[in-house]
Design a protein around this motif. Structure first.
Motif, PDB file in Angstrom:
ATOM      1  N   ASP A 150      57.618   6.711  16.461  1.00  0.00           N
ATOM      2  CA  ASP A 150      58.047   5.347  16.158  1.00  0.00           C
ATOM      3  C   ASP A 150      56.909   4.340  16.381  1.00  0.00           C
ATOM      4  OD1 ASP A 150      60.252   3.760  15.232  1.00  0.00           O
ATOM      5  OD2 ASP A 150      60.312   2.873  17.238  1.00  0.00           O
ATOM      6  N   LEU A 151      56.192   4.474  17.472  1.00  0.00           N
ATOM      7  CA  LEU A 151      55.065   3.562  17.731  1.00  0.00           C
ATOM      8  C   LEU A 151      53.989   3.747  16.658  1.00  0.00           C
ATOM      9  CD1 LEU A 151      54.661   3.930  21.617  1.00  0.00           C
ATOM     10  CD2 LEU A 151      55.672   1.994  20.378  1.00  0.00           C
ATOM     11  N   ALA A 152      53.777   5.001  16.247  1.00  0.00           N
ATOM     12  CA  ALA A 152      52.724   5.279  15.254  1.00  0.00           C
ATOM     13  C   ALA A 152      53.093   4.682  13.904  1.00  0.00           C
ATOM     14  CB  ALA A 152      52.502   6.791  15.144  1.00  0.00           C
ATOM     15  N   ARG A 153      54.358   4.850  13.501  1.00  0.00           N
ATOM     16  CA  ARG A 153      54.719   4.333  12.171  1.00  0.00           C
ATOM     17  C   ARG A 153      54.775   2.811  12.169  1.00  0.00           C
ATOM     18  NH1 ARG A 153      60.985   6.521  11.499  1.00  0.00           N
ATOM     19  NH2 ARG A 153      61.790   5.453  13.315  1.00  0.00           N
ATOM     20  N   LYS A 154      54.931   2.209  13.332  1.00  0.00           N
ATOM     21  CA  LYS A 154      54.876   0.745  13.407  1.00  0.00           C
ATOM     22  C   LYS A 154      53.441   0.235  13.533  1.00  0.00           C
ATOM     23  CE  LYS A 154      59.482   0.112  15.344  1.00  0.00           C
ATOM     24  NZ  LYS A 154      60.256   0.265  16.596  1.00  0.00           N
ATOM     25  N   GLY A 155      52.494   1.156  13.517  1.00  0.00           N
ATOM     26  CA  GLY A 155      51.084   0.760  13.555  1.00  0.00           C
ATOM     27  C   GLY A 155      50.611   0.322  14.932  1.00  0.00           C
ATOM     28  N   LEU A 156      51.239   0.816  15.986  1.00  0.00           N
ATOM     29  CA  LEU A 156      50.880   0.362  17.330  1.00  0.00           C
ATOM     30  C   LEU A 156      49.783   1.205  17.995  1.00  0.00           C
ATOM     31  CD1 LEU A 156      54.453  -0.727  18.355  1.00  0.00           C
ATOM     32  CD2 LEU A 156      52.493  -2.208  17.944  1.00  0.00           C
ATOM     33  N   PHE A 157      49.321   2.246  17.310  1.00  0.00           N
ATOM     34  CA  PHE A 157      48.124   2.955  17.785  1.00  0.00           C
ATOM     35  C   PHE A 157      46.975   2.628  16.840  1.00  0.00           C
ATOM     36  CE2 PHE A 157      51.539   6.021  19.088  1.00  0.00           C
ATOM     37  CZ  PHE A 157      51.359   5.900  20.462  1.00  0.00           C
ATOM     38  N   LYS A 158      45.785   2.593  17.369  1.00  0.00           N
ATOM     39  CA  LYS A 158      44.599   2.388  16.512  1.00  0.00           C
ATOM     40  C   LYS A 158      44.481   3.545  15.533  1.00  0.00           C
ATOM     41  CE  LYS A 158      41.098  -0.432  18.701  1.00  0.00           C
ATOM     42  NZ  LYS A 158      40.535  -0.248  20.035  1.00  0.00           N
ATOM     43  N   GLU A 159      44.215   3.192  14.273  1.00  0.00           N
ATOM     44  CA  GLU A 159      44.126   4.201  13.225  1.00  0.00           C
ATOM     45  C   GLU A 159      43.060   5.255  13.565  1.00  0.00           C
ATOM     46  OE1 GLU A 159      44.182   2.308   9.401  1.00  0.00           O
ATOM     47  OE2 GLU A 159      43.557   4.173   8.425  1.00  0.00           O
ATOM     48  N   GLY A 160      43.409   6.495  13.282  1.00  0.00           N
ATOM     49  CA  GLY A 160      42.425   7.573  13.449  1.00  0.00           C
ATOM     50  C   GLY A 160      42.344   8.176  14.850  1.00  0.00           C
ATOM     51  N   LYS A 161      43.084   7.624  15.788  1.00  0.00           N
ATOM     52  CA  LYS A 161      43.062   8.172  17.154  1.00  0.00           C
ATOM     53  C   LYS A 161      43.780   9.527  17.189  1.00  0.00           C
ATOM     54  CE  LYS A 161      41.054   4.734  19.259  1.00  0.00           C
ATOM     55  NZ  LYS A 161      39.688   4.905  19.757  1.00  0.00           N
ATOM     56  N   THR A 162      43.455  10.309  18.184  1.00  0.00           N
ATOM     57  CA  THR A 162      44.122  11.600  18.361  1.00  0.00           C
ATOM     58  C   THR A 162      44.928  11.581  19.653  1.00  0.00           C
ATOM     59  OG1 THR A 162      42.378  12.761  17.189  1.00  0.00           O
ATOM     60  CG2 THR A 162      43.765  14.097  18.629  1.00  0.00           C
ATOM     61  N   ILE A 163      46.186  11.977  19.509  1.00  0.00           N
ATOM     62  CA  ILE A 163      47.112  12.002  20.650  1.00  0.00           C
ATOM     63  C   ILE A 163      47.399  13.445  21.046  1.00  0.00           C
ATOM     64  CG2 ILE A 163      49.467  11.426  21.412  1.00  0.00           C
ATOM     65  CD1 ILE A 163      49.418   9.100  19.409  1.00  0.00           C
ATOM     66  N   ALA A 164      47.268  13.731  22.333  1.00  0.00           N
ATOM     67  CA  ALA A 164      47.691  15.023  22.890  1.00  0.00           C
ATOM     68  C   ALA A 164      49.050  14.798  23.544  1.00  0.00           C
ATOM     69  CB  ALA A 164      46.687  15.512  23.924  1.00  0.00           C
ATOM     70  N   ALA A 165      50.094  15.375  22.955  1.00  0.00           N
ATOM     71  CA  ALA A 165      51.453  15.218  23.508  1.00  0.00           C
ATOM     72  C   ALA A 165      51.766  16.466  24.344  1.00  0.00           C
ATOM     73  CB  ALA A 165      52.453  15.071  22.374  1.00  0.00           C
ATOM     74  N   LEU A 166      52.167  16.253  25.583  1.00  0.00           N
ATOM     75  CA  LEU A 166      52.480  17.419  26.423  1.00  0.00           C
ATOM     76  C   LEU A 166      53.901  17.908  26.151  1.00  0.00           C
ATOM     77  CD1 LEU A 166      51.073  16.446  29.944  1.00  0.00           C
ATOM     78  CD2 LEU A 166      49.960  17.766  28.110  1.00  0.00           C
ATOM     79  N   HIS A 167      54.015  19.193  25.861  1.00  0.00           N
ATOM     80  CA  HIS A 167      55.351  19.806  25.864  1.00  0.00           C
ATOM     81  C   HIS A 167      55.604  20.253  27.294  1.00  0.00           C
ATOM     82  CE1 HIS A 167      58.978  21.806  25.051  1.00  0.00           C
ATOM     83  NE2 HIS A 167      58.815  21.899  23.746  1.00  0.00           N
ATOM     84  N   THR A 168      56.396  19.463  28.000  1.00  0.00           N
ATOM     85  CA  THR A 168      56.605  19.698  29.430  1.00  0.00           C
ATOM     86  C   THR A 168      57.757  20.669  29.702  1.00  0.00           C
ATOM     87  OG1 THR A 168      57.736  17.570  29.308  1.00  0.00           O
ATOM     88  CG2 THR A 168      55.565  17.583  30.325  1.00  0.00           C
ATOM     89  N   GLY A 169      58.246  21.353  28.669  1.00  0.00           N
ATOM     90  CA  GLY A 169      59.279  22.374  28.891  1.00  0.00           C
ATOM     91  C   GLY A 169      60.674  21.782  28.809  1.00  0.00           C
ATOM     92  N   GLY A 170      61.567  22.259  29.673  1.00  0.00           N
ATOM     93  CA  GLY A 170      62.911  21.698  29.724  1.00  0.00           C
ATOM     94  C   GLY A 170      63.891  22.302  28.731  1.00  0.00           C
ATOM     95  N   LEU A 171      63.469  23.361  28.040  1.00  0.00           N
ATOM     96  CA  LEU A 171      64.354  23.898  27.004  1.00  0.00           C
ATOM     97  C   LEU A 171      65.594  24.564  27.604  1.00  0.00           C
ATOM     98  CD1 LEU A 171      61.668  25.270  24.523  1.00  0.00           C
ATOM     99  CD2 LEU A 171      62.817  23.050  24.524  1.00  0.00           C
ATOM    100  N   GLN A 172      65.522  24.973  28.866  1.00  0.00           N
ATOM    101  CA  GLN A 172      66.707  25.566  29.507  1.00  0.00           C
ATOM    102  C   GLN A 172      67.899  24.608  29.497  1.00  0.00           C
ATOM    103  OE1 GLN A 172      68.492  25.016  32.593  1.00  0.00           O
ATOM    104  NE2 GLN A 172      67.372  23.132  33.082  1.00  0.00           N
ATOM    105  N   GLY A 173      67.611  23.317  29.525  1.00  0.00           N
ATOM    106  CA  GLY A 173      68.673  22.318  29.620  1.00  0.00           C
ATOM    107  C   GLY A 173      69.493  22.167  28.347  1.00  0.00           C
ATOM    108  N   ILE A 174      68.982  22.687  27.236  1.00  0.00           N
ATOM    109  CA  ILE A 174      69.692  22.509  25.960  1.00  0.00           C
ATOM    110  C   ILE A 174      71.060  23.195  26.018  1.00  0.00           C
ATOM    111  CG2 ILE A 174      69.663  23.017  23.484  1.00  0.00           C
ATOM    112  CD1 ILE A 174      66.599  22.767  23.602  1.00  0.00           C
ATOM    113  N   ALA A 175      71.104  24.377  26.645  1.00  0.00           N
ATOM    114  CA  ALA A 175      72.364  25.139  26.706  1.00  0.00           C
ATOM    115  C   ALA A 175      73.488  24.296  27.306  1.00  0.00           C
ATOM    116  CB  ALA A 175      72.168  26.414  27.522  1.00  0.00           C
ATOM    117  N   GLY A 176      73.166  23.510  28.327  1.00  0.00           N
ATOM    118  CA  GLY A 176      74.181  22.700  28.996  1.00  0.00           C
ATOM    119  C   GLY A 176      74.606  21.475  28.194  1.00  0.00           C
ATOM    120  N   MET A 177      73.882  21.183  27.104  1.00  0.00           N
ATOM    121  CA  MET A 177      74.210  19.984  26.320  1.00  0.00           C
ATOM    122  C   MET A 177      74.738  20.318  24.937  1.00  0.00           C
ATOM    123  SD  MET A 177      71.232  17.281  27.191  1.00  0.00           S
ATOM    124  CE  MET A 177      72.109  15.842  26.623  1.00  0.00           C
TER     125      MET A 177
END
Ligand SMILES: *Cc1c(COP(=O)(O)O)cnc(C)c1O
Length: 310
Positions: A273-300
């Protein structure tokens, strides 16, 4: 008695994958798959626990005690890591017992964790000295890990995450629940690059103070290259909307990467959402951490399916 802690998680499994989004965005994003380092002690939780386990072992504790809600990723990870490293584990669970146990707590019990339920009023007192007195009286000499696993040893563990990233990046992002992980990232990067956390809680302003305190106490320095965005909590902790669930589904179809609706789904929506609104400088590279948490899906699942059929 204690294992070589470095053999618990396999950090070489944390691959980096470029991501595509439902609309074109002017930045590059890749995901660091910390969720793949261990089947149960996944994501950021291994980094937060590692030095606590080492400390507990060195100080001669044979039991770990920690806190969490009934769907807590931290409870799940502590049960598994404790078992692998030869500790007994006790989980103080917020609220009343509900039987049959949900998948998170069933897993914890199957990994040897003793569950003790603490009503919500008492649970709120968990950081007071009297509560610690009660713990020691009730459970003996146990190594106490705070809720969510966040303390200075967790910051130390988290500080090692940036150096595991092989690809170039300008910005690193993480979901924030207690701000332990973002504090670790800031401590590790020492003012280099930019760090953005996404609060998964409503009223997450306190996370900024938590991070300030943790970063200062760990590093003896205050860095100003980090921030916590408070706009993508989707109603609060573990609250979801149809829009969020549809985004997570679409993201998975495009990238083949599953996100959880409590943490990583909210962060990834925020990045998009921030990227499509142009709130990051063009051409930057973002490293997004996948911090896990997939076990919680079963409970939801029920809640999630409710959104998809309606
Ligand atoms: C616990 C957790 C977080 C939050 O980490 P904090 O250090 O508490 O901010 C983020 N993502 C996932 C998947 C988690 O389980």
């Amino acid at each position: 008695m204690f294992l070589n802690y470095d053999s618990v998680a396999d950090l070489s499994k944390a691959i980096e994958q470029p991501l595509e989004f439902p609309d074109k965005i002017p930045v590059k994003v890749f995901i660091k798959r910390l969720d793949l380092i261990h089947p149960a002690v996944s994501g950021n939780k291994w980094f937060k626990l590692r030095y606590n386990l080492i400390e507990a072992g060195e100080k001669g504790f044979d039991s770990l005690l920690t806190f969490g809600g009934a769907y807590s990723n931290h409870i799940y990870a502590t049960a598994a890591a404790g078992r692998e490293c030869g500790f007994k584990t006790i989980g103080l669970i917020r609220g009343e017992e509900h039987l049959p146990l949900n998948p998170t707590l069933e897993f914890a019990v199957n990994n040897g964790m003793r569950l003790v339920y603490v009503n919500r009023t008492e649970y709120r007192k968990k950081n007071l000295p009297e509560f610690e007195g009660w713990i020691n009286k009730s459970f003996g000499n146990v190594y106490i890990i705070p809720e969510g696993g966040t303390n200075l040893l967790a910051v130390k563990g988290g500080s090692e995450i940036p150096s595991l990233i092989g690809s170039e990046f300008d910005i690193i992002t993480t979901a924030c629940g207690t701000a332990g992980t973002i504090s670790g990232l800031a401590a590790g990067l020492k003012g280099d690059k930019k760090i953005i956390g996404f609060s998964v809680l409503r009223g997450g302003a306190f996370l900024i103070n938590n991070a300030k305190r943790l970063i200062h106490n760990y590093s003896r320095e205050d860095f100003n290259n980090w921030s916590i965005n408070l706009d993508y909590h989707f109603g609060g902790y573990a609250k979801i909307t149809r829009e969020l669930i549809l985004f997570i589904r679409q993201f998975e179809e495009i990238n083949g990467v599953t996100l959880d609706p409590v943490y990583t789904g909210k962060m990834m929506y925020g990045i998009f959402d921030l990227a499509r609104k142009g709130l990051f400088k063009e051409g930057k590279t973002i490293a997004a951490l996948h911090t896990g948490g997939l076990q919680g899906i079963a409970g939801m699942e029920e809640k999630i399916n409710g959104f998809l059929v309606s």
